[in-house]
Design a protein around this motif. Structure first.
Motif, PDB file in Angstrom:
ATOM      1  N   VAL A 194       0.721  -1.266  -0.026  1.00 58.15           N
ATOM      2  CA  VAL A 194       0.064   0.061   0.120  1.00 58.15           C
ATOM      3  C   VAL A 194       0.818   1.227  -0.205  1.00 58.15           C
ATOM      4  CG1 VAL A 194      -1.585   1.295   1.157  1.00 58.15           C
ATOM      5  CG2 VAL A 194      -1.908  -1.110   1.107  1.00 58.15           C
ATOM      6  N   LEU A 195       2.072   1.372   0.832  1.00 59.04           N
ATOM      7  CA  LEU A 195       2.685   2.404   1.006  1.00 59.04           C
ATOM      8  C   LEU A 195       3.386   2.528  -0.508  1.00 59.04           C
ATOM      9  CD1 LEU A 195       3.979   2.320   4.618  1.00 59.04           C
ATOM     10  CD2 LEU A 195       2.490   3.716   3.691  1.00 59.04           C
ATOM     11  N   VAL A 196       4.339   1.470  -0.964  1.00 59.91           N
ATOM     12  CA  VAL A 196       4.985   1.509  -1.880  1.00 59.91           C
ATOM     13  C   VAL A 196       4.140   2.143  -3.168  1.00 59.91           C
ATOM     14  CG1 VAL A 196       6.069   0.089  -3.945  1.00 59.91           C
ATOM     15  CG2 VAL A 196       6.600  -0.229  -1.405  1.00 59.91           C
ATOM     16  N   THR A 199       3.332   5.932  -2.504  1.00 59.99           N
ATOM     17  CA  THR A 199       4.505   6.864  -2.373  1.00 59.99           C
ATOM     18  C   THR A 199       5.216   6.746  -3.874  1.00 59.99           C
ATOM     19  OG1 THR A 199       5.951   5.000  -1.631  1.00 59.99           O
ATOM     20  CG2 THR A 199       5.013   6.467  -0.144  1.00 59.99           C
ATOM     21  N   LEU A 200       5.192   5.824  -4.692  1.00 62.67           N
ATOM     22  CA  LEU A 200       5.904   5.755  -5.910  1.00 62.67           C
ATOM     23  C   LEU A 200       5.030   6.386  -6.873  1.00 62.67           C
ATOM     24  CD1 LEU A 200       8.013   2.493  -6.346  1.00 62.67           C
ATOM     25  CD2 LEU A 200       8.594   4.506  -5.853  1.00 62.67           C
ATOM     26  N   GLY A 329       9.152  10.825   5.856  1.00 63.96           N
ATOM     27  CA  GLY A 329       9.096   9.960   6.742  1.00 63.96           C
ATOM     28  C   GLY A 329       8.110   8.836   6.401  1.00 63.96           C
ATOM     29  N   ILE A 330       7.060   9.034   5.642  1.00 64.91           N
ATOM     30  CA  ILE A 330       6.434   8.007   4.961  1.00 64.91           C
ATOM     31  C   ILE A 330       7.027   7.361   3.838  1.00 64.91           C
ATOM     32  CG2 ILE A 330       4.004   7.426   3.728  1.00 64.91           C
ATOM     33  CD1 ILE A 330       2.548   9.708   5.477  1.00 64.91           C
ATOM     34  N   ILE A 331       7.588   8.097   2.837  1.00 64.18           N
ATOM     35  CA  ILE A 331       8.364   7.566   1.888  1.00 64.18           C
ATOM     36  C   ILE A 331       9.633   6.500   2.422  1.00 64.18           C
ATOM     37  CG2 ILE A 331       9.994   8.422  -0.026  1.00 64.18           C
ATOM     38  CD1 ILE A 331       8.277  10.656  -0.664  1.00 64.18           C
TER      39      ILE A 331
END
Length: 508
Positions: A194-196, A199-200, A329-331
């Motif tokens: 989900v984060l990848v 962020t990308l 921070g999230i990245i």
């Protein structure tokens, strides 16, 4: 203030990572093999979604944030080999994955060391392969520790030193993988994906707009000023030309399907059809790899002059100075989880191989395979951490031969499971020659050799020797029937299961 915000965001997500791993195994106890199968292959019960995110997580490591951007920055076009071999490997896995799953399921096996030991009827052979595979996997753990350490130190704006960042990488990963095993890694992979993707997807839009006013001006400038990066062999005298690209993509696409971490993903599936659907959908994930590759080349104009290891920070240098601390921070969390998930699976596989195939040969450990495997996980991670501190460059050359060295197991594993005639002496002779040739080329700095990947030459020599020794030597006597020794496609086993269920239903 920026450091405090970014590290706070990072800390919250790391706690959530460990908690998610613990939550994944709530209520699950024991299982077959004294709990080893539940811990190491998720009880062979993971569905399509979990297998997809788990295997995508193994392929999408810290290299994707650091190495891919760094290669794009340094060389350009040659970095596309990653997309090529992974996509081709998924196609090969469509056939090989169900075959290995069916073989392991039928005989109660949990890894490739089990498979070669069962195929050739020699428990010591599994131990030998476990030791060899550990040598080729350990550099990956060290590299993931290093990659996560660099990410953590960077997003903290230097507030967290590299040494502490390395320890955080080791502690978080070891903590949740020892407790939760493969199932926990699969659950954390969901958070990571989900984060990848988020962020990308954001960076793919933000960086070109922020620095170049859009993709049009960026690509126009890239073609005009850096055209060398868009053709083979890329920038500089790298030797990474078309022949290297083709041979590396071919070799790695075959090797990735028998990589111990990939096989762990295969064996975690609840049925063979999950693996077939997974093989069809996984290439879509590779689209994300183009983002760090392109952003690495975008960094050529924004932060020129990066040399050596600094080039691996090309992507992060684009965002640390231009985005607010919370988003940095999230990245950073997405990049850190891209280290934690594959590192966890690498450690898990090493522990499983040793617990099942090496330490189980000792009578006192035979009935405590899961406990032995968990101890080995801590030892392997600790050894990688120690080497990261004391000899950060010791395993650099070994990392170069990880895929090329693991490729030398192809005849023993795949050919052995499909062809009864291959003898143990032939497989062993080929393996010794193949590994020797690879080490010879790499340690004398002759890779690529004659413009091609040295591993493909070693594999050719390996296969030639294995066949020659097999045909020249005596036939091995093995009283077991073919159905007991050789692997079949999972379709046959699924059909057998359906027929058995139908017969039971008729009797009822």
């Amino acid at each position: 203030m920026n450091a405090a915000v970014a590290t706070s965001v990072f800390g919250v997500f790391m706690v959530a990572t460990v908690a998610l791993g613990l939550f994944a195994v709530r209520g699950r106890r024991g299982g077959e093999g004294g709990g080893l199968a539940e811990w190491s292959v998720g009880g062979r019960s993971l569905g399509t979604v979990f297998i997809w995110v788990l295997m995508a997580g193994e392929g999408y490591t810290s290299f994707s944030y650091l190495g891919a951007a760094g290669w794009g920055y340094n060389y350009g076009a040659p970095v596309l080999y990653v997309v090529a071999y992974m996509s081709c490997g998924y196609a090969v896995g469509y056939v090989v994955g169900p075959m290995l799953w069916a073989y392991a399921r039928k005989h109660g096996l949990v890894g490739i060391t089990d498979m070669v030991a069962h195929r050739f009827g020699r428990p010591w052979l599994g131990a030998l392969v476990a030791v060899l595979a550990t040598v080729f996997l350990l550099p990956y753990i060290q590299l993931q520790i290093t990659g996560m350490g660099v990410v953590v130190s960077t997003i903290s704006y230097g507030a967290i030193s590299l040494n502490w960042a390395y320890f955080i990488a080791f502690a978080v990963t070891t903590g949740f993988v020892v407790v939760s095993g493969l199932r926990g890694s699969a659950w954390v992979s969901v958070l990571k994906d989900v984060l990848v993707i988020a962020t990308l997807g954001f960076l793919a839009v933000y960086v070109p707009l922020h620095y170049f006013d859009g993709y049009g001006p960026f690509l126009d400038r890239l073609v005009t000023e850096k055209s060398e990066w868009l053709t083979f062999p890329g920038h500089g005298d790298s030797g990474l030309g078309q022949a290297w690209f083709i041979t590396t993509s071919f070799l790695n696409s075959l090797t990735v399907v028998i990589f111990p971490t990939t096989v762990a993903g295969y064996l975690g599936a609840k049925d063979a059809d999950v693996l077939r659907r997974n093989a069809m959908w996984l290439p879509a994930y590779n689209v994300l790899l183009f983002v760090p590759m392109l952003l690495g080349m975008a960094a050529l104009f924004v932060v020129p002059g990066l040399v050596g290891a600094e080039s691996n920070l090309a992507l992060f240098k684009l965002v640390v100075d231009s985005l607010p601390a919370w988003s940095v921070g999230i990245i950073g969390v997405a990049a850190a989880l891209s280290s934690i998930v594959p590192m966890a699976v690498f450690m898990l596989v090493i522990g499983t191989m040793w617990g099942r195939s090496v330490l189980s040969l000792v009578p006192r450990w035979e009935r405590r395979q899961k406990g032995a495997a968990q101890v080995v996980v801590v030892v392997a991670g600790g050894l990688a951490l120690l080497l990261t501190y004391t000899a950060p460059n010791t395993l650099v050359r070994l990392s170069l031969i990880s895929y090329e060295g693991m490729a030398q197991l192809l005849p023993m594993v795949l050919l052995g499971l499909m062809w009864r005639r291959l003898t143990l002496l032939g497989a062993m002779s080929g393996l010794v020659v193949g590994v020797g040739v690879v080490c010879g080329f790499v340690f004398t700095e002759n890779d690529p050799v004659w413009g091609v990947n040295a591993g493909i030459i070693a594999l050719g020599a390996n296969l030639a020797v294995a066949l020659a020794v097999t045909y020249a030597g005596p036939r091995e006597h093995d009283a077991r029937p073919d159905d007991e020794v050789l692997a079949r496609d999972g379709i046959e086993d699924e059909t057998d299961d359906e027929e058995e269920l139908s017969l039971k239903a008729d009797r009822v």
